[in-house]
Design a protein around this motif. Structure first.
Motif, PDB file in Angstrom:
ATOM      1  N   ARG A  88       0.993  -1.083  -0.038  1.00 17.17           N
ATOM      2  CA  ARG A  88       0.265   0.100   0.157  1.00 17.17           C
ATOM      3  C   ARG A  88       0.799   1.277  -0.061  1.00 17.17           C
ATOM      4  O   ARG A  88       1.995   1.147   0.475  1.00 17.17           O
ATOM      5  CB  ARG A  88      -0.832   0.061   1.226  1.00 17.17           C
ATOM      6  CG  ARG A  88      -0.336  -0.104   2.535  1.00 17.17           C
ATOM      7  CD  ARG A  88      -1.174  -0.122   3.720  1.00 17.17           C
ATOM      8  NE  ARG A  88      -0.494  -0.110   4.855  1.00 17.17           N
ATOM      9  CZ  ARG A  88      -1.152  -0.055   6.161  1.00 17.17           C
ATOM     10  NH1 ARG A  88      -2.293   0.252   6.255  1.00 17.17           N
ATOM     11  NH2 ARG A  88      -0.497  -0.171   7.318  1.00 17.17           N
ATOM     12  N   SER A  89       0.258   2.370  -0.484  1.00 22.22           N
ATOM     13  CA  SER A  89       0.893   3.636  -0.601  1.00 22.22           C
ATOM     14  C   SER A  89      -0.223   4.781  -0.174  1.00 22.22           C
ATOM     15  O   SER A  89      -1.433   4.489  -0.520  1.00 22.22           O
ATOM     16  CB  SER A  89       1.281   4.074  -1.927  1.00 22.22           C
ATOM     17  OG  SER A  89       2.008   5.323  -1.741  1.00 22.22           O
ATOM     18  N   THR A  90       0.306   5.581   0.758  1.00 22.83           N
ATOM     19  CA  THR A  90      -0.523   6.625   1.134  1.00 22.83           C
ATOM     20  C   THR A  90      -0.271   8.165   0.834  1.00 22.83           C
ATOM     21  O   THR A  90      -0.938   9.055   1.113  1.00 22.83           O
ATOM     22  CB  THR A  90      -0.773   6.555   2.708  1.00 22.83           C
ATOM     23  OG1 THR A  90       0.613   6.969   3.533  1.00 22.83           O
ATOM     24  CG2 THR A  90      -1.337   5.550   3.110  1.00 22.83           C
ATOM     25  N   ASP A  91       0.633   8.092  -0.092  1.00 24.00           N
ATOM     26  CA  ASP A  91       1.248   9.433  -0.725  1.00 24.00           C
ATOM     27  C   ASP A  91       1.287   9.439  -2.146  1.00 24.00           C
ATOM     28  O   ASP A  91       2.528   9.937  -2.625  1.00 24.00           O
ATOM     29  CB  ASP A  91       2.564   9.742   0.126  1.00 24.00           C
ATOM     30  CG  ASP A  91       3.677   8.703  -0.293  1.00 24.00           C
ATOM     31  OD1 ASP A  91       3.378   7.796  -0.738  1.00 24.00           O
ATOM     32  OD2 ASP A  91       4.904   8.824   0.203  1.00 24.00           O
ATOM     33  N   GLY A  92       0.393   8.671  -2.858  1.00 26.53           N
ATOM     34  CA  GLY A  92       0.340   8.959  -4.096  1.00 26.53           C
ATOM     35  C   GLY A  92       1.468   8.050  -5.057  1.00 26.53           C
ATOM     36  O   GLY A  92       1.879   8.484  -5.901  1.00 26.53           O
ATOM     37  N   GLY A  93       1.573   6.867  -4.383  1.00 26.55           N
ATOM     38  CA  GLY A  93       2.886   5.984  -4.880  1.00 26.55           C
ATOM     39  C   GLY A  93       4.147   6.234  -4.767  1.00 26.55           C
ATOM     40  O   GLY A  93       5.151   5.797  -5.210  1.00 26.55           O
ATOM     41  N   CYS A  94       4.511   7.464  -3.788  1.00 22.50           N
ATOM     42  CA  CYS A  94       5.810   7.734  -3.726  1.00 22.50           C
ATOM     43  C   CYS A  94       6.542   6.811  -2.401  1.00 22.50           C
ATOM     44  O   CYS A  94       8.022   6.526  -2.664  1.00 22.50           O
ATOM     45  CB  CYS A  94       6.135   9.215  -3.156  1.00 22.50           C
ATOM     46  SG  CYS A  94       5.508  10.241  -4.346  1.00 22.50           S
ATOM     47  N   THR A  95       5.707   6.212  -1.722  1.00 21.98           N
ATOM     48  CA  THR A  95       6.252   5.257  -0.541  1.00 21.98           C
ATOM     49  C   THR A  95       5.316   4.148  -0.453  1.00 21.98           C
ATOM     50  O   THR A  95       4.145   4.209  -0.392  1.00 21.98           O
ATOM     51  CB  THR A  95       6.312   5.994   0.682  1.00 21.98           C
ATOM     52  OG1 THR A  95       7.039   7.135   0.684  1.00 21.98           O
ATOM     53  CG2 THR A  95       6.862   5.102   1.782  1.00 21.98           C
ATOM     54  N   TRP A  96       5.801   2.752  -0.492  1.00 22.27           N
ATOM     55  CA  TRP A  96       5.045   1.659  -0.513  1.00 22.27           C
ATOM     56  C   TRP A  96       5.573   0.777   0.600  1.00 22.27           C
ATOM     57  O   TRP A  96       6.878   0.713   0.662  1.00 22.27           O
ATOM     58  CB  TRP A  96       5.324   0.943  -1.851  1.00 22.27           C
ATOM     59  CG  TRP A  96       4.650   1.659  -2.989  1.00 22.27           C
ATOM     60  CD1 TRP A  96       5.450   2.573  -3.739  1.00 22.27           C
ATOM     61  CD2 TRP A  96       3.603   1.342  -3.554  1.00 22.27           C
ATOM     62  NE1 TRP A  96       4.455   2.950  -5.004  1.00 22.27           N
ATOM     63  CE2 TRP A  96       3.307   2.320  -4.877  1.00 22.27           C
ATOM     64  CE3 TRP A  96       2.406   0.407  -3.384  1.00 22.27           C
ATOM     65  CZ2 TRP A  96       2.120   2.392  -5.577  1.00 22.27           C
ATOM     66  CZ3 TRP A  96       1.218   0.590  -4.064  1.00 22.27           C
ATOM     67  CH2 TRP A  96       1.058   1.716  -5.387  1.00 22.27           C
ATOM     68  N   THR A  97       4.525   0.224   1.215  1.00 17.89           N
ATOM     69  CA  THR A  97       5.067  -0.649   2.441  1.00 17.89           C
ATOM     70  C   THR A  97       4.272  -2.038   2.438  1.00 17.89           C
ATOM     71  O   THR A  97       3.340  -1.942   1.615  1.00 17.89           O
ATOM     72  CB  THR A  97       4.599   0.021   3.755  1.00 17.89           C
ATOM     73  OG1 THR A  97       3.272   0.155   3.723  1.00 17.89           O
ATOM     74  CG2 THR A  97       5.525   1.149   3.810  1.00 17.89           C
ATOM     75  N   PRO A 348       8.942  13.661  -4.255  1.00 14.66           N
ATOM     76  CA  PRO A 348       9.863  14.390  -3.697  1.00 14.66           C
ATOM     77  C   PRO A 348      11.039  13.505  -3.216  1.00 14.66           C
ATOM     78  O   PRO A 348      10.986  12.261  -2.796  1.00 14.66           O
ATOM     79  CB  PRO A 348       8.959  15.029  -2.548  1.00 14.66           C
ATOM     80  CG  PRO A 348       7.841  13.932  -2.203  1.00 14.66           C
ATOM     81  CD  PRO A 348       7.669  13.301  -3.594  1.00 14.66           C
ATOM     82  N   ALA A 349      12.247  14.127  -2.983  1.00 14.02           N
ATOM     83  CA  ALA A 349      13.511  13.934  -2.412  1.00 14.02           C
ATOM     84  C   ALA A 349      13.174  13.069  -1.100  1.00 14.02           C
ATOM     85  O   ALA A 349      12.347  13.509  -0.493  1.00 14.02           O
ATOM     86  CB  ALA A 349      14.589  14.671  -2.535  1.00 14.02           C
ATOM     87  N   GLY A 350      13.824  12.080  -0.770  1.00 15.84           N
ATOM     88  CA  GLY A 350      13.750  11.581   0.417  1.00 15.84           C
ATOM     89  C   GLY A 350      12.540  10.284   0.716  1.00 15.84           C
ATOM     90  O   GLY A 350      12.401   9.764   1.449  1.00 15.84           O
ATOM     91  N   THR A 351      11.925  10.132  -0.620  1.00 16.02           N
ATOM     92  CA  THR A 351      10.764   9.051  -0.736  1.00 16.02           C
ATOM     93  C   THR A 351      11.569   7.965  -1.577  1.00 16.02           C
ATOM     94  O   THR A 351      12.237   8.208  -2.481  1.00 16.02           O
ATOM     95  CB  THR A 351       9.656   9.484  -1.438  1.00 16.02           C
ATOM     96  OG1 THR A 351       9.975   9.821  -2.679  1.00 16.02           O
ATOM     97  CG2 THR A 351       9.067  10.434  -0.732  1.00 16.02           C
TER      98      THR A 351
END
Length: 449
Positions: A88-97, A348-351
């Motif tokens: 899942r991602s909660t930030d528009g596909g930038c971070t997946w867990t 963004p950087a950091g993701t």
């Protein structure tokens, strides 16, 4: 030329090793937000398909198990059951867990559903042989899950909710010698097993998946099943008690498909059905005894209906679009996206999507004939992304390799065996991609972009 390409070899578990789109997902309540599954990760658009940005598979944490479909909830949460995990991602596909509930128990989520009338309700099925599988329910948007049906001998392959009655749930599953459909009329409190009796073994039918429930009739549904090397799309009008095969390709003797079924879509009134394979799209209307193969798409297909519009995957290498729409059941198409128009990651950087995928872009872009240029980095601010999640949220720092390392893969489960060019690694897939690129005819870019 080969050395740079070997730095990034996009995974392709099917589609003859070609880079292709594989599924279409529209965010519920936000038609401007669109998501394409692909053999090389995913593509996301936040402007109704005008621009598309790449998300590499390494950032999505699905290992070798590429999701066949995605779910994009109104609150912005993206989810997929890969067959090995729930991501899942909660930030528009930038971070997946990877969801820890299933991972910690060694469960393999394969089915995922959520009623549009109640997006906080999720249903997940697991399908790991020799394990205790089950049907799981969440009432908080997937934060926590509770088992509602479990078995030490069965696998549960798919779950669907009736759009017109969210109390009606269908789950497909069974054993190697017995397939069944499990039906609940009270949101999973009780279940009735309905044995699938349409084919008699041995040899036994296998791979029973519930695919779709009618928009207006909870007793009408469609499943797929395989038997003796053929795949059948079957319809039930009595709540799953009996089924009839409905996709008999025109000009073919056998009442079934001889290639892998990607999925189906059905019109709002249930009178038109589309069946997509890796290479073709079929259409059958009520009263027709044969399914018509549509002239387009060719070489790749998927179908997803939103209202009266059908979104269709295609092959850029053959007909200049990877996604198009049709409002006349596939007679004509309006091109929406072509692979060469893909843009680099926009996170963004950091993701993870930025930090992992961006360095790969110059090597990956030529494989889809996109512009390999990376625009200068923008200075990150302290704001939050559009859907309210933090750029580094959801354990954004977990398993992030640098551009010169290989993203760690989970030890279990082992992914399906690769075929074609994707069965090798390093310089060989890169060489295959070069050969494949010479087979493509010259393509036009989208004049709108």
């Amino acid at each position: 030329m080969l050395a740079p390409l070997a730095l990034y070899t996009p995974p392709a578990l099917a589609h003859l090793g070609y880079p292709d789109t594989t599924s279409v997902t529209i965010r519920r309540g936000h038609p401007e937000d669109m998501f394409l599954g692909a053999t090389f990760g995913a593509l996301i658009s936040r402007d109704t398909g005008k621009t598309w940005n790449w998300i590499c598979p390494e950032a999505m944490n699905y290992g070798g198990w590429r999701p066949e479909t995605f779910l994009w909830q109104p609150d912005g949460t993206l989810l997929a059951a890969t067959g090995a995990s729930l991501i899942r991602s909660t930030d528009g596909g930038c971070t997946w867990t990877v969801h820890d509930y299933f991972k910690s128990q060694g469960l393999w989520p394969i089915g995922l559903a959520s009623p549009a009338s109640n997006p906080s309700r999720l249903w997940v099925t697991t399908s790991r042989s020799t394990s205790r599988n089950g049907v799981y329910r969440s009432d908080d948007g997937g934060q926590t899950f509770t088992p509602v049906m479990q078995s030490d001998t069965l696998v549960f392959t798919a779950v669907k909710v009736a759009p017109s009655d969210s109390r009606r749930i269908y789950v497909s599953g069974g054993t190697t010698t017995r397939l069944s459909l499990y039906r609940s009329d009270d949101e999973g409190s009780t279940w009735t097993e309905q044995p699938f009796k349409e084919f008699v073994g041995p040899p036994y039918p296998y791979d029973l998946f519930v695919l779709k429930v009618s928009d207006t009739d909870p007793d009408r549904l469609w499943v797929r099943v395989s038997w003796q090397g053929w795949t059948y799309v079957m319809e039930s009008k009595d709540g799953g008690r009996t089924f009839t095969s409905v996709v008999h390709p025109e000009g073919e003797e056998h009442d079934g498909l001889g290639e892998y079924l990607i999925g189906i879509e059905v019109s709002a009134d249930g009178n038109t059905l589309w069946a997509a394979t890796h290479t073709r799209l079929f259409r059958v209307r009520a009263g027709e005894s044969r399914a018509t193969q549509l002239p387009l798409p060719d070489g790749n297909a998927c179908a997803q209906r939103e209202g009266d519009v059908l979104y269709v995957c295609g092959a850029s290498r053959l007909h200049d679009w990877a996604l198009a729409t049709t409002t006349d059941e596939g007679q004509t198409y309006t091109a929406l996206f072509n692979l060469p128009d893909t843009q680099p990651p926009a996170c963004p950087a950091g993701t993870p999507t930025h930090d992992i995928c961006r360095p790969y872009w110059p090597q990956f872009a030529p494989t889809i004939e996109a512009d390999p240029y990376l625009p200068p980095e923008e200075t990150p601010d302290a704001g939050t992304p559009p859907d309210g999640g933090s750029p580094g949220g959801d354990d954004a720092g977990t398993n992030i390799p640098d551009a010169g390392t290989t993203n760690p893969r989970p030890e279990e489960p082992q992914p399906p065996p690769k075929k074609g060019c994707s069965s090798a690694s390093g310089l060989v897939p890169a060489a295959c991609l070069l050969v494949l690129s010479t087979l493509r005819r010259t393509r036009r870019r989208n004049p709108e972009n």
